[in-house]
Design a protein around this motif. Structure first.
Motif, PDB file in Angstrom:
ATOM      1  N   ALA A 154      41.923 -11.250  -5.858  1.00 27.00           N
ATOM      2  CA  ALA A 154      42.420 -10.667  -4.607  1.00 27.00           C
ATOM      3  C   ALA A 154      41.306  -9.858  -3.958  1.00 27.00           C
ATOM      4  O   ALA A 154      40.408  -9.361  -4.624  1.00 27.00           O
ATOM      5  CB  ALA A 154      43.620  -9.774  -4.885  1.00 27.00           C
ATOM      6  N   GLN A 155      41.385  -9.766  -2.644  1.00 25.11           N
ATOM      7  CA  GLN A 155      40.370  -9.026  -1.894  1.00 25.11           C
ATOM      8  C   GLN A 155      41.013  -7.912  -1.090  1.00 25.11           C
ATOM      9  O   GLN A 155      42.180  -8.014  -0.685  1.00 25.11           O
ATOM     10  CB  GLN A 155      39.632  -9.958  -0.927  1.00 25.11           C
ATOM     11  CG  GLN A 155      38.711 -10.979  -1.572  1.00 25.11           C
ATOM     12  CD  GLN A 155      39.442 -12.208  -2.017  1.00 25.11           C
ATOM     13  OE1 GLN A 155      40.381 -12.651  -1.388  1.00 25.11           O
ATOM     14  NE2 GLN A 155      39.018 -12.742  -3.149  1.00 25.11           N
ATOM     15  N   SER A 156      40.249  -6.873  -0.844  1.00 26.24           N
ATOM     16  CA  SER A 156      40.686  -5.801   0.044  1.00 26.24           C
ATOM     17  C   SER A 156      39.471  -5.184   0.697  1.00 26.24           C
ATOM     18  O   SER A 156      38.341  -5.323   0.201  1.00 26.24           O
ATOM     19  CB  SER A 156      41.502  -4.742  -0.696  1.00 26.24           C
ATOM     20  OG  SER A 156      40.683  -4.048  -1.604  1.00 26.24           O
ATOM     21  N   VAL A 157      39.710  -4.515   1.809  1.00 27.48           N
ATOM     22  CA  VAL A 157      38.631  -3.893   2.564  1.00 27.48           C
ATOM     23  C   VAL A 157      39.067  -2.508   2.999  1.00 27.48           C
ATOM     24  O   VAL A 157      40.208  -2.322   3.449  1.00 27.48           O
ATOM     25  CB  VAL A 157      38.285  -4.733   3.819  1.00 27.48           C
ATOM     26  CG1 VAL A 157      37.302  -3.996   4.693  1.00 27.48           C
ATOM     27  CG2 VAL A 157      37.722  -6.080   3.414  1.00 27.48           C
ATOM     28  N   THR A 158      38.171  -1.556   2.874  1.00 28.09           N
ATOM     29  CA  THR A 158      38.433  -0.205   3.350  1.00 28.09           C
ATOM     30  C   THR A 158      37.344   0.205   4.327  1.00 28.09           C
ATOM     31  O   THR A 158      36.156   0.153   3.994  1.00 28.09           O
ATOM     32  CB  THR A 158      38.454   0.805   2.182  1.00 28.09           C
ATOM     33  OG1 THR A 158      39.464   0.420   1.254  1.00 28.09           O
ATOM     34  CG2 THR A 158      38.746   2.205   2.697  1.00 28.09           C
ATOM     35  N   GLN A 159      37.759   0.574   5.506  1.00 29.77           N
ATOM     36  CA  GLN A 159      36.806   1.074   6.490  1.00 29.77           C
ATOM     37  C   GLN A 159      36.962   2.592   6.546  1.00 29.77           C
ATOM     38  O   GLN A 159      38.051   3.107   6.810  1.00 29.77           O
ATOM     39  CB  GLN A 159      37.066   0.452   7.861  1.00 29.77           C
ATOM     40  CG  GLN A 159      36.702  -1.019   7.910  1.00 29.77           C
ATOM     41  CD  GLN A 159      36.922  -1.622   9.284  1.00 29.77           C
ATOM     42  OE1 GLN A 159      37.706  -2.553   9.444  1.00 29.77           O
ATOM     43  NE2 GLN A 159      36.220  -1.133  10.285  1.00 29.77           N
ATOM     44  N   LEU A 160      35.895   3.274   6.287  1.00 32.62           N
ATOM     45  CA  LEU A 160      35.929   4.734   6.237  1.00 32.62           C
ATOM     46  C   LEU A 160      35.755   5.296   7.648  1.00 32.62           C
ATOM     47  O   LEU A 160      34.723   5.118   8.264  1.00 32.62           O
ATOM     48  CB  LEU A 160      34.817   5.239   5.317  1.00 32.62           C
ATOM     49  CG  LEU A 160      34.911   4.724   3.877  1.00 32.62           C
ATOM     50  CD1 LEU A 160      33.732   5.203   3.056  1.00 32.62           C
ATOM     51  CD2 LEU A 160      36.220   5.160   3.241  1.00 32.62           C
ATOM     52  N   GLY A 161      36.794   5.961   8.102  1.00 27.21           N
ATOM     53  CA  GLY A 161      36.745   6.520   9.444  1.00 27.21           C
ATOM     54  C   GLY A 161      37.419   5.598  10.436  1.00 27.21           C
ATOM     55  O   GLY A 161      36.917   4.528  10.732  1.00 27.21           O
ATOM     56  N   SER A 162      38.549   6.017  10.940  1.00 31.24           N
ATOM     57  CA  SER A 162      39.253   5.196  11.927  1.00 31.24           C
ATOM     58  C   SER A 162      38.640   5.370  13.313  1.00 31.24           C
ATOM     59  O   SER A 162      38.862   4.542  14.194  1.00 31.24           O
ATOM     60  CB  SER A 162      40.735   5.567  11.978  1.00 31.24           C
ATOM     61  OG  SER A 162      40.893   6.934  12.328  1.00 31.24           O
ATOM     62  N   HIS A 163      37.872   6.448  13.485  1.00 29.22           N
ATOM     63  CA  HIS A 163      37.264   6.715  14.776  1.00 29.22           C
ATOM     64  C   HIS A 163      35.877   7.315  14.560  1.00 29.22           C
ATOM     65  O   HIS A 163      35.727   8.293  13.841  1.00 29.22           O
ATOM     66  CB  HIS A 163      38.147   7.692  15.574  1.00 29.22           C
ATOM     67  CG  HIS A 163      37.713   7.856  16.982  1.00 29.22           C
ATOM     68  ND1 HIS A 163      38.186   8.873  17.798  1.00 29.22           N
ATOM     69  CD2 HIS A 163      36.836   7.149  17.743  1.00 29.22           C
ATOM     70  CE1 HIS A 163      37.606   8.773  18.988  1.00 29.22           C
ATOM     71  NE2 HIS A 163      36.799   7.742  18.978  1.00 29.22           N
ATOM     72  N   VAL A 164      34.900   6.695  15.190  1.00 30.85           N
ATOM     73  CA  VAL A 164      33.522   7.184  15.134  1.00 30.85           C
ATOM     74  C   VAL A 164      33.037   7.383  16.561  1.00 30.85           C
ATOM     75  O   VAL A 164      33.232   6.513  17.419  1.00 30.85           O
ATOM     76  CB  VAL A 164      32.603   6.195  14.396  1.00 30.85           C
ATOM     77  CG1 VAL A 164      31.144   6.585  14.548  1.00 30.85           C
ATOM     78  CG2 VAL A 164      32.980   6.116  12.922  1.00 30.85           C
ATOM     79  N   SER A 165      32.408   8.513  16.789  1.00 29.92           N
ATOM     80  CA  SER A 165      31.893   8.828  18.116  1.00 29.92           C
ATOM     81  C   SER A 165      30.400   9.150  18.009  1.00 29.92           C
ATOM     82  O   SER A 165      30.008   9.971  17.183  1.00 29.92           O
ATOM     83  CB  SER A 165      32.663  10.014  18.691  1.00 29.92           C
ATOM     84  OG  SER A 165      32.220  10.327  19.989  1.00 29.92           O
ATOM     85  N   VAL A 166      29.606   8.481  18.826  1.00 29.46           N
ATOM     86  CA  VAL A 166      28.160   8.745  18.836  1.00 29.46           C
ATOM     87  C   VAL A 166      27.684   8.853  20.275  1.00 29.46           C
ATOM     88  O   VAL A 166      28.354   8.379  21.199  1.00 29.46           O
ATOM     89  CB  VAL A 166      27.364   7.631  18.113  1.00 29.46           C
ATOM     90  CG1 VAL A 166      27.830   7.492  16.665  1.00 29.46           C
ATOM     91  CG2 VAL A 166      27.451   6.321  18.849  1.00 29.46           C
ATOM     92  N   SER A 167      26.530   9.447  20.433  1.00 27.79           N
ATOM     93  CA  SER A 167      25.931   9.546  21.758  1.00 27.79           C
ATOM     94  C   SER A 167      25.167   8.274  22.084  1.00 27.79           C
ATOM     95  O   SER A 167      24.687   7.575  21.189  1.00 27.79           O
ATOM     96  CB  SER A 167      24.977  10.741  21.817  1.00 27.79           C
ATOM     97  OG  SER A 167      25.661  11.946  21.595  1.00 27.79           O
ATOM     98  N   GLU A 168      25.074   7.983  23.351  1.00 29.76           N
ATOM     99  CA  GLU A 168      24.298   6.821  23.782  1.00 29.76           C
ATOM    100  C   GLU A 168      22.869   6.978  23.297  1.00 29.76           C
ATOM    101  O   GLU A 168      22.266   8.052  23.441  1.00 29.76           O
ATOM    102  CB  GLU A 168      24.341   6.705  25.301  1.00 29.76           C
ATOM    103  CG  GLU A 168      23.754   5.409  25.838  1.00 29.76           C
ATOM    104  CD  GLU A 168      23.934   5.268  27.342  1.00 29.76           C
ATOM    105  OE1 GLU A 168      24.198   6.287  28.006  1.00 29.76           O
ATOM    106  OE2 GLU A 168      23.818   4.139  27.851  1.00 29.76           O
ATOM    107  N   GLY A 169      22.352   5.915  22.689  1.00 30.71           N
ATOM    108  CA  GLY A 169      20.999   5.960  22.159  1.00 30.71           C
ATOM    109  C   GLY A 169      20.913   6.377  20.699  1.00 30.71           C
ATOM    110  O   GLY A 169      19.868   6.224  20.066  1.00 30.71           O
ATOM    111  N   ALA A 170      21.979   6.897  20.164  1.00 35.54           N
ATOM    112  CA  ALA A 170      22.003   7.339  18.763  1.00 35.54           C
ATOM    113  C   ALA A 170      22.311   6.169  17.830  1.00 35.54           C
ATOM    114  O   ALA A 170      22.772   5.111  18.255  1.00 35.54           O
ATOM    115  CB  ALA A 170      23.042   8.440  18.571  1.00 35.54           C
ATOM    116  N   LEU A 171      22.069   6.414  16.550  1.00 36.37           N
ATOM    117  CA  LEU A 171      22.341   5.413  15.537  1.00 36.37           C
ATOM    118  C   LEU A 171      23.856   5.220  15.376  1.00 36.37           C
ATOM    119  O   LEU A 171      24.614   6.188  15.348  1.00 36.37           O
ATOM    120  CB  LEU A 171      21.754   5.857  14.197  1.00 36.37           C
ATOM    121  CG  LEU A 171      22.131   5.046  12.965  1.00 36.37           C
ATOM    122  CD1 LEU A 171      21.454   3.681  12.979  1.00 36.37           C
ATOM    123  CD2 LEU A 171      21.784   5.813  11.689  1.00 36.37           C
TER     124      LEU A 171
END
Lengths: 113, 114
Positions: B1-18
């Protein structure tokens, strides 16, 4: 790349009515298509696998009598939400595989009043 | 069986940032991993996929992801964020290449600040 067309993009219906959503592969033949449901701020959940010329395979917990799937041709699968209720309101997305790649339709936003 | 976890439902960055969107997977067989992007009221578009070849995978729109088996991770990065990158991103896993069934993570909404 391959194109999957889904129609309608948005539908509003009254509680108790049935709604049909179409998924077409425009430039390829798809013996298998997939139907997903996406709740707000949640992941996509696979509802069923639609097989051309045979019965769909439903995931556990999905009511097959509620969500009728028909895959009558190699380019068309339909999902009918029968006797829709407000809890059926959701974003439904279909997908089809072509040459090993999965292509998605643009989705249908269903709102049941 | 497989599963996936994405850490952080919301990410905010500035334009030009990583941009860094995290994805960890669980799989009982060698996984095939995918990142999809979803713009508002649209279907999903494939950004990139890992299929047991190179561990660093380059995708469209300047995104790339690195498969790290020891960490069971497949994080998505982009060196410099653009306003047009604002969207929902989904990580997904399949058990075998070309597998019919993808298992998706919960999604991460990326917001770009001007």
């Amino acid at each position: 790349g391959a194109v999957v067309s889904q129609h309608p993009s948005r539908v509003i219906c009254k509680s108790g009515t049935s709604v049909k959503i179409e998924c077409r592969s425009l430039d390829f033949q798809a013996t298998t298509m997939f139907w997903y449901r996406q709740f707000p701020k949640k992941s996509l959940m696979l509802m069923a696998t639609s097989n051309e010329g045979s019965k769909a395979t439903y995931e556990q917990g999905v009511e097959k009598d509620k969500f009728l799937i028909n895959h009558a041709s190699l380019t068309l699968s339909t999902l009918t939400v029968t006797s829709a209720h407000p809890e059926d309101s959701s974003f439904y997305i279909c997908s089809a595989r072509d040459l090993g790649k999965l292509f998605f339709g643009s989705g249908t936003q269903l709102s049941v009043l | 069986a497989q599963s996936v976890t994405q850490l952080g439902s919301h990410v905010s960055v500035s334009e030009g940032a990583l941009v860094l969107l995290r994805c960890n997977y669980s799989s009982s067989v060698p996984p095939y991993l995918f990142w999809y992007v979803q713009y508002p009221n649209q279907g999903l578009q494939l950004l990139l996929k890992y299929t047991s070849a190179a561990t660093l995978v380059k995708g469209i729109n300047g995104f790339e992801a690195e498969f790290k088996k020891s960490e069971t991770s497949f994080h998505l990065t982009k060196p410099s964020a653009h306003m047009s990158d604002a969207a929902e991103y989904f990580c997904a896993v399949a058990g075998i290449q070309g597998a019919q069934k993808l298992v998706f993570g919960q999604g991460t909404r990326l917001t770009i600040n001007p």
